[in-house]
Each structure stands twice: as C-alpha cells, then as structure tokens.
Design an enzyme around this catalytic site. Structure first.
Site, PDB file in Angstrom:
ATOM      1  CD  GLU A   1      33.428  40.648  28.272  1.00 29.26           C
ATOM      2  OE1 GLU A   1      32.886  41.532  28.972  1.00 29.26           O
ATOM      3  OE2 GLU A   1      34.662  40.453  28.268  1.00 29.26           O
TER       4      GLU A   1
ATOM      5  CG  HIS B   1      33.032  45.467  25.338  1.00 30.46           C
ATOM      6  ND1 HIS B   1      33.953  44.832  26.141  1.00 30.46           N
ATOM      7  CD2 HIS B   1      31.811  45.000  25.737  1.00 30.46           C
ATOM      8  CE1 HIS B   1      33.336  44.035  26.989  1.00 30.46           C
ATOM      9  NE2 HIS B   1      32.031  44.102  26.753  1.00 30.46           N
TER      10      HIS B   1
ATOM     11  CE1 TYR C   1      38.679  48.236  35.996  1.00 26.50           C
ATOM     12  CE2 TYR C   1      37.521  50.335  35.963  1.00 26.50           C
ATOM     13  CZ  TYR C   1      38.177  49.327  35.297  1.00 26.50           C
ATOM     14  OH  TYR C   1      38.318  49.401  33.934  1.00 26.50           O
TER      15      TYR C   1
END
Length: 318
Positions: free
Chosen positions: A19, A95, A180
C-alpha cells in the site's frame, strides 16, 4: 483483474502486495515511483493507494481573526492509480472513505474509476479529523462503511443517486472491506465485529484486508472466527514492521493494537535505532513465514511509501 481472481490464479501460493500513500500537495509523483520500483521484482498483482480525508487549518487574517478552512494534504488517489496502471501494468486498489466525501463526490469518483478500468476498491469509514474527538460524518456523506458499501453495490446494479438518469450502465467493482484481528476499537467485542463483518460480506464485499498486527495468533484466531461465522472470502493480512522505538507507542495509540511482550522487550534492549529497525524487520520476516505456512493468500505491506524495510522482508521470504 479482481482480487479474488488473482488469489485463485495463484493456486495456493502466497502473493505479495503493498500500500502507498499519496505525496503531500505540491510534491511530484516521482516519490511514488521510487517507492514502487524496488518492489516490482516481487511481482505484486495489485497495489493499494490510500485516500486521506480533509483536515482543518486555521488562517489568521490581518484583523487577528482566525478562519477555519478545509484542506486536503494528500490529494490525487485516482490519478496515482491511473499512473501506476499505465507505468507498471498492475491492478490498483483505491481506498474509498466515508469521512470527507459526499455521496455525490463518491459517485463521481466511482464513475471515474470505472472509466479507467479500475476493478477493485477498498471501502472504509475512515478516521476522525485530527481536531475531532470522534468520527463526524460529512454533510450528505455516509456515517458507516456499510452505507458506503451499499452505494458501490447500487452502482454495480445500475442504481445511481439521482433517478433522472436514463439507461444507466452497471459498474463492475470488486469490493474489499477492513477487518480487525484485535477488534475495532469502537466495537464492544469481537462477536459484534464478526456480526457486522458478515453483514458486509452478505451485502457484496468479496475480500477483507486486516489492520496491522504483530501477534500471528491474533490473525489465526480472527480467520478461524470468520470461518466459524460463515465469512468465507479471502482474508489478507496487513503488515508493517516496526522501524523505530517510538512506534511502540504511536502504533499502539493510533491503530489500537497490542505489541507482544517479546517484541517490546527486544526493542527496549536495543542500544540504537538501527538495532530497533533490525529487530522489527527480523520479527516481521518470521511472522511472514508463519503466515505463509498458515495459508495467508497475500502478504500486504503498509509501506508508507518507504520501500526499504518491505524490500528486505520480501527478499527473505519470496
């Protein structure tokens, strides 16, 4: 090509991706190329490009009054994606954020991405502005990632915001969402996290990218928990080596993650910051080897546009 297709075509081999963060306003794209060039030897099938929401700055007028202005420090996500695709012939994953964007701005961005042939997007709520104690939705924007996800799904079905459009074309986006392993900091527990993550998959999300972590046990438990809850899309681990001692505090504070005691002890024992960097890279190399053995589909590195540490890790494992 869509992310699940890249994974399927790898036939069980773990892929490499990373990224990037757009350069600050006023800087050139050469910094992006400098961050990509050293990593292309590892054949990434796709590269993520982050999007940053606006923040506020205060301009003081001669009268002494302060004017609060909205300011975006790192614009250019869509243009960077197009430039990367043109230069390197790899897929990009921009994104999409709730924070800082109206629904109309999001629709226009999606239309531009469709024109460019970009097939994958990562849908995120985004962070609060620096001056806000909690996330504040943008007027006429989305409050939750599920709402943003639904807008992308609607466009995939040819449903646009305004009904006066005739003969609308359907888009064809593959949608990723965040996961997460140590639960989202606003969720009361992992069970609740799994509930909403499953909802996103049922709505149309096709892959998950996790928050960074330093305990592979947390990733394994997260994957197993997802599978037990009927979440069966690819789960891509997000990774970042610790490269400075101050990150023991900043990473934990910013991303709400735990640093294993063995890692923190090793860093505290370092005599220099160079030693810290070596410890962080070695820890991540071992973590990556375990992830490959576990069957992680992709090792996805948060490089912050700094290729050096990621290159050393990739050299050791690919």
């Amino acid at each position: 090509m869509k992310i699940p297709e890249h994974i399927a075509n790898a036939n069980g081999k773990t892929l490499f991706s990373f990224e990037l963060i757009p350069p600050l306003k006023g800087q050139s794209i050469q910094g992006i190329y400098n961050a990509i060039d050293p990593l292309m030897e590892f054949k990434p099938p796709f590269i993520d490009v982050t999007t940053l929401r606006e923040d506020f700055i205060y301009k003081q007028h001669p009268s002494g009054l302060l004017e609060k202005l909205s300011y975006r420090k790192r614009p250019g996500t869509i243009a960077i994606c197009a430039a990367i695709m043109n230069r390197y012939k790899v897929d990009t994953v921009p994104h999409l954020l709730c924070g800082g964007f109206t629904k109309d701005e999001t629709e226009n961005a999606l239309i531009e991405l469709e024109f460019l042939g970009i097939e994958n997007v990562l849908v995120l709520r985004g962070d609060a502005r620096l001056g806000d104690s909690s996330f504040v939705p943008t007027p006429n924007g989305h409050c939750y990632a599920t709402e943003l996800l639904q807008q992308v799904v609607n466009l995939n079905n040819g449903i646009y915001l305004h009904e006066d459009h005739g003969n609308t074309a359907k888009t064809n986006f593959c949608i990723g969402v965040a996961g997460y392993p140590e639960k989202h900091f606003e969720a009361p527990n992992l069970k609740t996290d799994f509930k909403y993550l499953k909802q996103k998959v049922e709505m149309g999300a096709q892959f998950i990218v996790t928050q960074m972590f330093f305990d592979i046990g947390k990733y394994k438990e997260f994957v197993n928990g997802c599978r037990a809850n009927g979440i069966n899309v690819p789960i891509i681990p997000g990774l970042k080596p610790i490269t400075s001692s101050k990150q023991l505090v900043t990473l934990s504070k910013t991303f709400h993650i735990d640093i294993p005691e063995d890692l923190s002890d090793a860093i505290h024992a370092c005599a220099t910051e160079k030693d810290v960097k070596e410890v962080g890279i070695e820890w991540m190399i071992n973590q990556c080897k375990e992830l490959i053995a576990f069957g992680a589909p992709v090792l996805h590195f948060y490089t912050m546009s700094n290729a050096g540490p990621t290159k050393r890790i990739a050299e050791a494992i690919f």
